[in-house]
Design a protein around this motif. Structure first.
Motif, PDB file in Angstrom:
ATOM      1  N   LEU A  72       0.831  -1.191   0.000  1.00 28.88           N
ATOM      2  CA  LEU A  72       0.000   0.000   0.000  1.00 28.88           C
ATOM      3  C   LEU A  72       0.867   1.243   0.000  1.00 28.88           C
ATOM      4  O   LEU A  72       1.781   1.359   0.803  1.00 28.88           O
ATOM      5  CB  LEU A  72      -0.895   0.031   1.241  1.00 28.88           C
ATOM      6  N   PHE A  82       0.241   5.592  -0.583  1.00 32.74           N
ATOM      7  CA  PHE A  82      -0.705   6.675  -0.822  1.00 32.74           C
ATOM      8  C   PHE A  82       0.060   7.920  -1.227  1.00 32.74           C
ATOM      9  O   PHE A  82       1.211   8.110  -0.841  1.00 32.74           O
ATOM     10  CB  PHE A  82      -1.525   6.953   0.444  1.00 32.74           C
ATOM     11  N   ASP A 136      -4.550  12.112  -1.440  1.00 34.54           N
ATOM     12  CA  ASP A 136      -5.406  10.928  -1.496  1.00 34.54           C
ATOM     13  C   ASP A 136      -6.305  10.935  -0.270  1.00 34.54           C
ATOM     14  O   ASP A 136      -6.008  11.578   0.736  1.00 34.54           O
ATOM     15  CB  ASP A 136      -4.572   9.642  -1.484  1.00 34.54           C
ATOM     16  N   HIS A 137      -7.399  10.210  -0.348  1.00 33.57           N
ATOM     17  CA  HIS A 137      -8.278  10.063   0.804  1.00 33.57           C
ATOM     18  C   HIS A 137      -8.242   8.616   1.267  1.00 33.57           C
ATOM     19  O   HIS A 137      -8.250   7.689   0.445  1.00 33.57           O
ATOM     20  CB  HIS A 137      -9.704  10.484   0.450  1.00 33.57           C
ATOM     21  N   VAL A 138      -8.199   8.431   2.589  1.00 31.38           N
ATOM     22  CA  VAL A 138      -8.087   7.096   3.177  1.00 31.38           C
ATOM     23  C   VAL A 138      -9.058   6.968   4.349  1.00 31.38           C
ATOM     24  O   VAL A 138      -9.484   7.954   4.942  1.00 31.38           O
ATOM     25  CB  VAL A 138      -6.653   6.810   3.676  1.00 31.38           C
ATOM     26  N   TYR A 178       1.959   7.886   7.504  1.00 30.80           N
ATOM     27  CA  TYR A 178       1.330   9.007   6.809  1.00 30.80           C
ATOM     28  C   TYR A 178       0.693   9.944   7.821  1.00 30.80           C
ATOM     29  O   TYR A 178       0.128   9.509   8.821  1.00 30.80           O
ATOM     30  CB  TYR A 178       0.254   8.500   5.842  1.00 30.80           C
ATOM     31  N   ARG A 183      -6.920   2.387   4.850  1.00 31.99           N
ATOM     32  CA  ARG A 183      -7.485   1.722   3.688  1.00 31.99           C
ATOM     33  C   ARG A 183      -7.863   2.785   2.676  1.00 31.99           C
ATOM     34  O   ARG A 183      -8.418   3.820   3.024  1.00 31.99           O
ATOM     35  CB  ARG A 183      -8.718   0.922   4.088  1.00 31.99           C
ATOM     36  N   LYS A 184      -7.561   2.539   1.422  1.00 33.84           N
ATOM     37  CA  LYS A 184      -7.801   3.529   0.372  1.00 33.84           C
ATOM     38  C   LYS A 184      -9.295   3.776   0.185  1.00 33.84           C
ATOM     39  O   LYS A 184     -10.109   2.868   0.193  1.00 33.84           O
ATOM     40  CB  LYS A 184      -7.199   3.064  -0.939  1.00 33.84           C
ATOM     41  N   TYR A 185      -9.637   5.045   0.017  1.00 36.92           N
ATOM     42  CA  TYR A 185     -11.011   5.448  -0.258  1.00 36.92           C
ATOM     43  C   TYR A 185     -11.127   5.743  -1.740  1.00 36.92           C
ATOM     44  O   TYR A 185     -10.392   6.560  -2.282  1.00 36.92           O
ATOM     45  CB  TYR A 185     -11.378   6.694   0.566  1.00 36.92           C
ATOM     46  N   ILE A 186     -12.049   5.064  -2.404  1.00 40.05           N
ATOM     47  CA  ILE A 186     -12.291   5.300  -3.822  1.00 40.05           C
ATOM     48  C   ILE A 186     -13.573   6.106  -3.922  1.00 40.05           C
ATOM     49  O   ILE A 186     -14.653   5.612  -3.601  1.00 40.05           O
ATOM     50  CB  ILE A 186     -12.412   3.970  -4.593  1.00 40.05           C
TER      51      ILE A 186
END
Length: 167
Positions: free
Chosen positions: A17, A19, A23-25, A63, A84-87
């Motif tokens: 992972l 970022f 980015d938004h997480v 981060y 965790r990545k936010y889509i």
């Protein structure tokens, strides 16, 4: 040699992972229930809070996040394993109710309503209530001893029907 073998197995399942800034997480937090279940504590179900913007990368695996003022007491640098990545999805509408988080990123669940009462066994009836917890669906309701619920949440049990525990 055994450590090397275990590391190679773990590395196969591990996701790399990374970022970028802006980015938004989601941030992983752990809920704790205020009720002991049948004499032992159940597993903590992991939840995610957010999304939060990544402000900067701190080293290889940490981060800095832009946290809201409600999380002022929480240090804003997190390990990549807690993210965790936010889509983004335009149709995704988040109904955000702020949680009262503790310093260790846990929160206490509160009962919302009684879904069902009493569970009968072969020869006797044990007084259980099926409780829906705040921030969880009816599907995730749990059976609790009625006496323990009345003891811990006596202010929520006004009448004998106990169908709703809403404020």
């Amino acid at each position: 040699m055994a450590q090397s073998r275990q590391k190679s197995y773990a590395d196969l399942r591990r996701k790399k992972l990374e970022f970028q800034v802006d980015d938004h997480v989601f941030l992983k937090i752990s809920p704790t229930k205020g009720v002991m279940r049948f004499g032992f504590r159940g597993k903590l179900s992991l939840r995610f809070l957010g999304p939060f913007e990544v402000l900067e990368r701190m080293g290889k695996v940490a981060y800095r996040l832009a946290l809201p003022p409600s999380l002022l007491g929480v240090y804003n640098v997190f390990h990549v394993s807690m993210l965790r990545k936010y889509i983004p999805d335009p149709s995704h509408v988040v109904d955000y109710e702020p949680l009262k988080l503790r310093d260790d990123l846990t929160y206490e669940e509160q009962p919302v309503k009684i879904v069902d009462k009493e569970q009968e066994f072969k020869r006797r009836t044990i007084h259980y209530v099926k409780v829906q917890w705040r921030n969880q669906s009816v599907r995730d309701a749990t059976w609790e001893l009625e006496d323990e619920m009345k003891e811990k949440y006596s202010y929520r049990f006004e009448d004998s029907s106990m169908s709703s525990l809403e404020d």
